[in-house]
Design a protein around this motif. Sequence first.
Motif: not given
Length: 265
Positions: A209-218, A191-198, A150-154, A228-232
């Motif tokens: 804007k976001t450079s690094v994001a995480v979806l934690d366990p569960g 990272l311009t689009t992230l899921p709500p639980n990120a 559920g993520a995108t980069t732009t 772990v979502l990263l933009s580079d």
Amino acid sequence: TTAMTFQVTLSDGVSSGFTVGYGPQDGTATVADNDYEGPPAASLRLGAFNATRGGVFSLSDGSSATEMRSVILSRFSGATITGTSTLTPEFLANLDAVWLNSVFDNTTPISPLTTAEQTALLDFVRAGGRAMIFGENSFFNDESLLSPFGATTTDTLIGLHPGTISNTTHVLTNGPFGVVTMLQGNYPGNLTTLPPNALSLGTWTSSGKTSVAVLDPGALGVGSGLVVLLSDVNFYGDQFGTADNPKLMLNALSALSTPPPQLTF
């Protein structure tokens, strides 16, 4: 090796046993400067695109990932890195985590994931597997890697770009390899689009804007693993040795492997 003794006291009484978590943290001595060794991962089995699919940024055998690969194999006892040109359930079944890059070389994206590969990747994470997903700027096609989560980069941020950490309490930014406060990228995306639980952990200074994001366990369901979502890709490529990039990568690898040691009384 020097033995260290620490006194632990309780601020109040307890009716049963208790657990104390512990681990090292950078001070004047740092892991990045090789002043001491961080806690090893126990037999971390990493999977990645091989150079046929992942190009020079392939963690398994790419020329631009040589330093990162060397650090993993030297700092994490028992770690292995296995490459593949295709993500399949059979390949993923033998892994603890995957490390997937969207860039083949500085001018070419990897071939996009097929629908079958996206399904295999998402099923792997939902079943408890962990993932490091490296997106990029808008020149490269990373949608197939990020969209299952559920993520995108732009955008394309030109040149070297510093970034700051907005969450300094997460295990990725305040972990066994030290506290992460600053990052640096080279022609990164946002990272311009992230899921709500990120959870966004840091932003680029120029864009906010976001450079690094995480979806934690569960986050993707009961029993799902860390993502772990990263933009580079240059967090582990040509900018690996700059700012706190090494701490972020090593903290992430620790989180992908085993929990920190604990003492139970």
